[in-house]
Scaffold this motif. Sequence first.
Motif, PDB file in Angstrom:
ATOM      1  N   LEU A   1      55.236  40.628  36.987  1.00 20.63           N
ATOM      2  CA  LEU A   1      54.662  41.062  38.196  1.00 20.63           C
ATOM      3  C   LEU A   1      55.570  41.170  39.335  1.00 20.63           C
ATOM      4  N   GLY A   2      56.732  40.431  39.502  1.00 21.94           N
ATOM      5  CA  GLY A   2      57.446  40.446  40.512  1.00 21.94           C
ATOM      6  C   GLY A   2      56.976  39.883  41.796  1.00 21.94           C
ATOM      7  N   ARG A   3      57.267  40.070  42.890  1.00 25.90           N
ATOM      8  CA  ARG A   3      56.855  39.549  44.215  1.00 25.90           C
ATOM      9  C   ARG A   3      56.692  38.050  44.109  1.00 25.90           C
ATOM     10  N   PRO A   4      57.493  37.159  43.817  1.00 24.87           N
ATOM     11  CA  PRO A   4      57.443  35.872  43.672  1.00 24.87           C
ATOM     12  C   PRO A   4      56.776  35.024  44.867  1.00 24.87           C
ATOM     13  N   ASN A   5      56.558  35.689  46.017  1.00 24.15           N
ATOM     14  CA  ASN A   5      55.888  35.031  47.249  1.00 24.15           C
ATOM     15  C   ASN A   5      54.400  35.485  47.112  1.00 24.15           C
ATOM     16  N   SER A   6      54.054  36.331  46.534  1.00 28.47           N
ATOM     17  CA  SER A   6      52.570  37.044  46.420  1.00 28.47           C
ATOM     18  C   SER A   6      51.764  36.403  45.543  1.00 28.47           C
ATOM     19  N   ARG A   7      50.472  35.963  45.959  1.00 34.97           N
ATOM     20  CA  ARG A   7      49.267  35.556  45.064  1.00 34.97           C
ATOM     21  C   ARG A   7      48.306  36.821  44.881  1.00 34.97           C
ATOM     22  N   GLY A   8      48.279  37.916  46.004  1.00 33.65           N
ATOM     23  CA  GLY A   8      47.637  38.759  45.665  1.00 33.65           C
ATOM     24  C   GLY A   8      47.951  39.494  44.415  1.00 33.65           C
ATOM     25  N   ILE A   9      49.138  39.767  44.254  1.00 30.03           N
ATOM     26  CA  ILE A   9      49.550  40.343  42.944  1.00 30.03           C
ATOM     27  C   ILE A   9      48.813  39.860  41.772  1.00 30.03           C
ATOM     28  N   VAL A  10      49.077  38.453  41.707  1.00 34.07           N
ATOM     29  CA  VAL A  10      48.366  38.026  40.481  1.00 34.07           C
ATOM     30  C   VAL A  10      47.021  38.312  40.195  1.00 34.07           C
ATOM     31  N   VAL A  11      45.947  38.088  41.492  1.00 32.74           N
ATOM     32  CA  VAL A  11      44.777  38.324  41.479  1.00 32.74           C
ATOM     33  C   VAL A  11      44.364  39.895  41.120  1.00 32.74           C
ATOM     34  N   LEU A  12      45.106  40.804  41.606  1.00 35.70           N
ATOM     35  CA  LEU A  12      44.921  42.220  41.157  1.00 35.70           C
ATOM     36  C   LEU A  12      45.157  42.428  39.787  1.00 35.70           C
ATOM     37  N   ALA A  13      46.467  41.662  39.490  1.00 32.75           N
ATOM     38  CA  ALA A  13      46.828  42.054  37.963  1.00 32.75           C
ATOM     39  C   ALA A  13      45.728  41.360  37.086  1.00 32.75           C
ATOM     40  N   LEU A  14      45.041  40.096  37.392  1.00 33.14           N
ATOM     41  CA  LEU A  14      43.989  39.576  36.607  1.00 33.14           C
ATOM     42  C   LEU A  14      43.086  40.726  36.464  1.00 33.14           C
ATOM     43  N   PHE A  15      42.164  41.145  37.643  1.00 32.61           N
ATOM     44  CA  PHE A  15      41.398  41.993  37.539  1.00 32.61           C
ATOM     45  C   PHE A  15      41.505  43.568  36.676  1.00 32.61           C
ATOM     46  N   LEU A  16      42.908  43.870  36.978  1.00 29.88           N
ATOM     47  CA  LEU A  16      43.354  45.093  36.156  1.00 29.88           C
ATOM     48  C   LEU A  16      43.240  44.902  34.618  1.00 29.88           C
ATOM     49  N   ALA A  17      43.681  43.652  34.310  1.00 30.30           N
ATOM     50  CA  ALA A  17      43.904  43.188  32.995  1.00 30.30           C
ATOM     51  C   ALA A  17      42.546  43.328  32.289  1.00 30.30           C
ATOM     52  N   LEU A  18      41.398  42.666  33.152  1.00 33.13           N
ATOM     53  CA  LEU A  18      39.907  42.567  32.567  1.00 33.13           C
ATOM     54  C   LEU A  18      39.506  44.032  32.457  1.00 33.13           C
ATOM     55  N   ALA A  19      39.600  44.733  33.528  1.00 29.10           N
ATOM     56  CA  ALA A  19      39.393  46.192  33.309  1.00 29.10           C
ATOM     57  C   ALA A  19      39.854  46.981  32.140  1.00 29.10           C
ATOM     58  N   GLY A  20      41.276  46.504  31.882  1.00 28.55           N
ATOM     59  CA  GLY A  20      41.889  47.289  30.737  1.00 28.55           C
ATOM     60  C   GLY A  20      41.565  46.908  29.453  1.00 28.55           C
ATOM     61  N   GLY A  21      41.251  45.558  29.568  1.00 31.23           N
ATOM     62  CA  GLY A  21      40.503  44.870  28.309  1.00 31.23           C
ATOM     63  C   GLY A  21      39.210  45.443  27.878  1.00 31.23           C
ATOM     64  N   PHE A  22      38.477  45.412  29.069  1.00 27.29           N
ATOM     65  CA  PHE A  22      36.987  46.029  28.867  1.00 27.29           C
ATOM     66  C   PHE A  22      37.208  47.495  28.244  1.00 27.29           C
ATOM     67  N   LEU A  23      38.026  48.601  28.888  1.00 28.45           N
ATOM     68  CA  LEU A  23      37.975  49.814  28.360  1.00 28.45           C
ATOM     69  C   LEU A  23      38.820  49.904  26.935  1.00 28.45           C
ATOM     70  N   GLY A  24      39.782  48.888  26.534  1.00 27.05           N
ATOM     71  CA  GLY A  24      40.195  48.659  25.157  1.00 27.05           C
ATOM     72  C   GLY A  24      38.968  48.441  24.152  1.00 27.05           C
ATOM     73  N   ALA A  25      38.191  47.444  24.514  1.00 28.80           N
ATOM     74  CA  ALA A  25      37.242  47.417  23.672  1.00 28.80           C
ATOM     75  C   ALA A  25      36.140  48.243  23.358  1.00 28.80           C
ATOM     76  N   GLY A  26      35.980  49.128  24.718  1.00 29.58           N
ATOM     77  CA  GLY A  26      35.137  50.497  24.448  1.00 29.58           C
ATOM     78  C   GLY A  26      36.025  51.232  23.118  1.00 29.58           C
ATOM     79  N   GLY A  27      37.067  51.430  23.641  1.00 27.73           N
ATOM     80  CA  GLY A  27      37.647  52.451  22.614  1.00 27.73           C
ATOM     81  C   GLY A  27      37.731  52.000  21.075  1.00 27.73           C
ATOM     82  N   THR A  28      37.955  50.679  20.859  1.00 29.01           N
ATOM     83  CA  THR A  28      37.706  50.135  19.502  1.00 29.01           C
ATOM     84  C   THR A  28      36.232  50.302  19.026  1.00 29.01           C
ATOM     85  N   ASN A  29      35.315  50.187  20.018  1.00 31.78           N
ATOM     86  CA  ASN A  29      33.875  50.236  19.634  1.00 31.78           C
ATOM     87  C   ASN A  29      33.669  51.844  19.255  1.00 31.78           C
ATOM     88  N   TRP A  30      34.318  52.562  19.809  1.00 31.49           N
ATOM     89  CA  TRP A  30      33.959  54.013  19.483  1.00 31.49           C
ATOM     90  C   TRP A  30      34.497  54.139  17.934  1.00 31.49           C
TER      91      TRP A  30
END
Length: 505
Positions: A67-96
């Motif tokens: 993620l880079g930005r070693p002094n930022s905690r916000g990027i970690v939170v944002l990346a976690l939410f994006l990963a959850l969203a991406g995983g949710f859409l990935g599960a939708g794709g395999t469901n299809w």
Amino acid sequence: MTVLTASSRTVDPRLVRAYRRLLWIYPPGPRRDELLDTLVECAPPGRRRPALRERVNLARHGGRARLGRPNSRGIVVLALFLALAGGFLGAGGTNWLGWQASRPLPVGAEAAEISRTIFPGLTVWGGGDAADVVSQADGEGIEYGYAVSWVRHTTATRDVAAYTAGVRARLEAAGWTVTSVDPPLDQTDVVGAHPGDRAAGFTAARGELGLRFADHYWPGRPAYDGDGNALYYLWQQPPPWLAAVTWLGFLPGAVLAWLLTGWASRRLEASPVMSALATVGAVLAVLCVVPFALLALAGGTGLADESAAASWAGLAFVTAGAAVPFGVLAALVLLVAAAQRPRPRFPRGRRWAATWLGAVRRRSPLAVGLTTVASLLAVLGLYGVVDRHLMPGSCTPSVPAGIVDPPSARMGDRARVFIDARATQDQRNLAEAAIWRGLGGSPEFSGDPRSGGFAGPFCEHGRVRAEAAETLPRYWTVELASPGLFGGLAAETMAMPGVVAVQHF
């Protein structure tokens, strides 16, 4: 291959290869080689593979380094939410993909065998195929797509209790298992209920097929409204492996989203303005998915029937509304990141000049791209305005005639019933009653040729002259519970005076 440490001891090459594979978690750069040397140097004698603690530690720190930005905690939170969203859409794709491998609804001889079992000797309307999962009529959930088959009442079907018992016995003899029976009809609190009203039904299953039979008889209704019908719903229940296939897609979707987030973050780290714009886009992308994710997580996993489906079983349908805006926003963020050139590492004295020169070079391609897209959208929008609103008579209307059921409408769930512009009010009432008898739902009448959108069924582009629009047929837009109902709807409505066409789309 043999690796020698500083103490001249031999290290198993399998351990080196394992460490090298694990270090792919880290972003490309010299840091990988430094960590490899450190891990090999610190490995105890005789070790052949990394310890579990080392694997977890490398995965955690490598994922953060991505993620880079070693002094930022916000990027970690944002990346976690994006990963959850991406995983949710990935599960939708395999469901299809899982639904594509499932068996379709019975057609041909198999479908005819079921209809003969339920309605022997009668003319059956409907049937056909249906979508795997659809939205419920109230919009509150999802349900398995079903095909509806029905018959007009006969003397036999009007004897509701006896006919329903006969259908149940024939289905059980054919290998179906009755899973539930409807309670007796209770109209105690129904105002104006007819004492002769009757209704009965049950649900059955055979393999992965679900079936619901219902017989309704309303003797107090006017003849043009009909006195009910007998029908059955047929739907495909999900295969037992679909749940596992669905959630297997979560992990690759989440990992891909995390990696892309890290790449964009490191790419944009040198530009606070572009980072802020990308962050806004990423937050909006996450918000596109949140409502659909909550809907899926709140869904139950109860017994499948014709009116409800577990949310995971229809995840491809649930995520369809989120995938497009999420994909567009993600693509824009990645486009901004790709257009951004990494800032060169200059000494502090030269950094000011490099910043301004680099800003000009970095923003030029992006500005050109955005200007091009905006110009294209403006031209298309202007063309649409001129074509549809500023050019009366730019279209010669095409009026359908008879029954119009093109191959492209095989899975269509809507229809239009056209009636002559000179039809009387009584003729319109009879046609609308026929729509209801043909199981057409929510008919919406378009009777004002001056209203916006009226000419849509007659002209794809352009505008019809006012005098020509006055002569066009009026029409109802009708919802179909299943595509196969169009045939019965057409049979009912085309027999009505004034009706000139029935169109499936």
